[in-house]
Design a protein around this motif. Structure first.
Motif, PDB file in Angstrom:
ATOM      1  N   LEU A  94      -5.097   2.775  -2.220  1.00 42.98           N
ATOM      2  CA  LEU A  94      -5.443   1.361  -2.243  1.00 42.98           C
ATOM      3  C   LEU A  94      -4.453   0.572  -3.096  1.00 42.98           C
ATOM      4  N   SER A  95      -4.405  -0.728  -2.867  1.00 39.12           N
ATOM      5  CA  SER A  95      -3.589  -1.621  -3.673  1.00 39.12           C
ATOM      6  C   SER A  95      -4.271  -1.937  -4.995  1.00 39.12           C
ATOM      7  N   SER A 134      10.254  -1.060  -2.889  1.00 40.92           N
ATOM      8  CA  SER A 134       9.593  -0.626  -4.121  1.00 40.92           C
ATOM      9  C   SER A 134       8.148  -1.092  -4.188  1.00 40.92           C
ATOM     10  N   GLN A 135       7.823  -2.180  -3.501  1.00 41.44           N
ATOM     11  CA  GLN A 135       6.429  -2.627  -3.454  1.00 41.44           C
ATOM     12  C   GLN A 135       6.218  -3.595  -2.297  1.00 41.44           C
ATOM     13  N   VAL A 136       4.993  -3.588  -1.777  1.00 39.82           N
ATOM     14  CA  VAL A 136       4.563  -4.459  -0.689  1.00 39.82           C
ATOM     15  C   VAL A 136       3.369  -5.252  -1.206  1.00 39.82           C
ATOM     16  N   TYR A 137       3.314  -6.550  -0.898  1.00 46.97           N
ATOM     17  CA  TYR A 137       2.270  -7.368  -1.519  1.00 46.97           C
ATOM     18  C   TYR A 137       2.051  -8.668  -0.755  1.00 46.97           C
ATOM     19  N   PHE A 138       0.972  -9.353  -1.121  1.00 46.57           N
ATOM     20  CA  PHE A 138       0.860 -10.766  -0.780  1.00 46.57           C
ATOM     21  C   PHE A 138       0.292 -11.507  -1.975  1.00 46.57           C
ATOM     22  N   ASN A 139       0.645 -12.773  -2.074  1.00 48.19           N
ATOM     23  CA  ASN A 139       0.091 -13.706  -3.054  1.00 48.19           C
ATOM     24  C   ASN A 139      -0.465 -14.885  -2.277  1.00 48.19           C
ATOM     25  N   SER A 140      -1.620 -15.407  -2.691  1.00 49.41           N
ATOM     26  CA  SER A 140      -2.322 -16.353  -1.834  1.00 49.41           C
ATOM     27  C   SER A 140      -2.728 -17.628  -2.565  1.00 49.41           C
ATOM     28  N   ILE A 141      -2.986 -18.650  -1.771  1.00 51.77           N
ATOM     29  CA  ILE A 141      -3.484 -19.924  -2.303  1.00 51.77           C
ATOM     30  C   ILE A 141      -4.797 -19.750  -3.073  1.00 51.77           C
ATOM     31  N   PRO A 142      -5.733 -18.896  -2.631  1.00 46.44           N
ATOM     32  CA  PRO A 142      -6.958 -18.683  -3.418  1.00 46.44           C
ATOM     33  C   PRO A 142      -6.727 -17.901  -4.719  1.00 46.44           C
ATOM     34  N   GLN A 143      -5.446 -17.656  -5.078  1.00 49.99           N
ATOM     35  CA  GLN A 143      -5.085 -16.968  -6.322  1.00 49.99           C
ATOM     36  C   GLN A 143      -5.481 -15.495  -6.320  1.00 49.99           C
ATOM     37  N   ARG A 146      -2.503  -9.021  -3.846  1.00 51.14           N
ATOM     38  CA  ARG A 146      -2.737  -7.622  -3.444  1.00 51.14           C
ATOM     39  C   ARG A 146      -1.372  -6.931  -3.411  1.00 51.14           C
ATOM     40  N   LEU A 147      -1.227  -5.821  -4.154  1.00 57.04           N
ATOM     41  CA  LEU A 147       0.080  -5.180  -4.267  1.00 57.04           C
ATOM     42  C   LEU A 147      -0.051  -3.670  -4.202  1.00 57.04           C
ATOM     43  N   TYR A 148       0.840  -3.066  -3.398  1.00 60.88           N
ATOM     44  CA  TYR A 148       0.921  -1.608  -3.289  1.00 60.88           C
ATOM     45  C   TYR A 148       2.354  -1.172  -3.587  1.00 60.88           C
ATOM     46  N   PRO A 149       2.539  -0.056  -4.337  1.00 60.01           N
ATOM     47  CA  PRO A 149       1.534   0.861  -4.866  1.00 60.01           C
ATOM     48  C   PRO A 149       0.835   0.283  -6.093  1.00 60.01           C
ATOM     49  N   PRO A 150      -0.300   0.843  -6.472  1.00 62.22           N
ATOM     50  CA  PRO A 150      -1.019   0.312  -7.630  1.00 62.22           C
ATOM     51  C   PRO A 150      -0.190   0.417  -8.906  1.00 62.22           C
TER      52      PRO A 150
END
Length: 334
Positions: A94-95, A134-143, A146-150
């Motif tokens: 999981l992220s 090195s990492q995959v993620y998203f950042n969102s307007i609702p703040q 979510r980032l992988y790997p943990p």
């Protein structure tokens, strides 16, 4: 076209270029430099295709929002101080999640958690498929982030970060990216998640014509060195559009009169607390000749140059990359 076919095409192009007796040898880009640049560009294009597919998948999940929220496993993530699944006790499938104290609507942020829970297997698959990521993620307007790997978010992140205020978010917004396509952040920056100096590929996700999030892949400078530079014998330096060294061989960096490298490796220098990007900018070199060289490369777009001073004498062959505003310099020492 696969990597092998691409290499063969480069080889043929180089052969025909070298068969022209009217061209001086000094004006021919070396085969190794051409191969280095083209293969790097090829791999970066693959990442562009992957991030486009990933954003399409997120849009599909969001079209199923009501069902995903109602059927979600609400116990999958347990938040402590706005953070869920951090190292050292993280579930590695999981992220790590982060909800800033600046979130205006915590319920909206949690709904986004439930909608995007199915994305974690895809995040993990991409991370494992591409050594350079090195990492995959998203950042969102609702703040929500979510980032992988943990990672060790509790010790790294402040509780009230505005995750939309970083360049890996706003460079993809409507003002900076009206076409809503892929964006390469050509300037390296320090990763707030503690992974050192990185370059990023980002892409926005719009829902009902409103920006919801920005998806990203990070590439650390250490990975660029380990995967690409260490596999060539050339004295290569990669600089961004402002003249800052992104990655490079120690001999080449020192030849450009930049600060001496700790333990003779750029990778160990850039991960130290004392690293400052401006110290490794060609326009700030202590050598007037190197500063002039930077102007000719970046401002005048010259491809074949030479430098001679009291300390060094070398020729420079330059190729500018297509995907990203980077220049690849091959220093040929005399």
């Amino acid at each position: 076209m696969n990597r092998y076919a691409l290499f063969c095409l480069i080889l043929l192009q180089f052969f025909f270029a070298c068969s022209n007796p009217n061209k001086e040898q000094s004006q021919k880009v070396s085969l190794e430099l051409t191969s280095f640049v083209k293969l790097l560009e090829y791999d970066l294009r693959n990442l562009e295709n992957e991030i486009t597919a990933l954003t399409d998948t997120i849009k599909y999940f969001y079209s199923k929002k009501e069902s995903l929220v109602s059927n979600a496993d609400k116990s999958l993530f347990r938040f402590e101080n706005g953070i869920a699944n951090p190292l050292p006790n993280a579930d590695l499938n999981l992220s790590t999640l982060y909800i800033s104290e600046l979130a205006k609507d915590k319920n909206e942020a949690m709904d986004l958690v439930y909608v995007t829970n199915p994305i974690d297997p895809l995040f993990k698959a991409l991370f494992e498929k591409y050594e350079v990521i090195s990492q995959v993620y998203f950042n969102s307007i609702p703040q929500l982030s979510r980032l992988y790997p943990p990672y060790e978010a509790l010790s790294v992140l402040e509780p009230d970060l505005d995750i939309t205020s970083f360049n890996f978010f706003y460079e993809a917004d409507a003002v900076n990216n009206p076409e809503r396509g892929n964006v390469w952040l050509s300037e390296i920056y320090i990763d707030p998640a503690g992974r050192g100096w990185v370059a990023s590929l980002i892409r926005p996700v719009y829902i009902d014509n409103e920006l919801l999030m920005v998806v990203g892949f990070d590439i650390t400078v250490n990975d660029l060195i380990g995967i690409y530079l260490n596999n060539t014998s050339r004295n290569i330096v990669i600089v961004d559009g402002r003249g800052t060294v992104v990655a490079g061989k120690a001999k080449a960096i020192e030849g450009l009169s930049l600060p001496p490298l700790k333990n003779h490796t750029y990778s160990q220098t850039i991960t130290s607390d004392s690293f400052r990007a401006e110290d490794f900018n060609l326009f700030r070199s202590k050598s007037k000749e190197v500063r002039n060289l930077a102007s000719r490369i970046i401002l005048s777009e010259e491809k074949y140059l030479s430098l001679k001073d009291e300390d060094e004498s070398f020729n420079v062959i330059v190729e500018r990359m297509e995907n990203i505003d980077w220049y690849v310099l091959d220093l040929v020492f005399e």
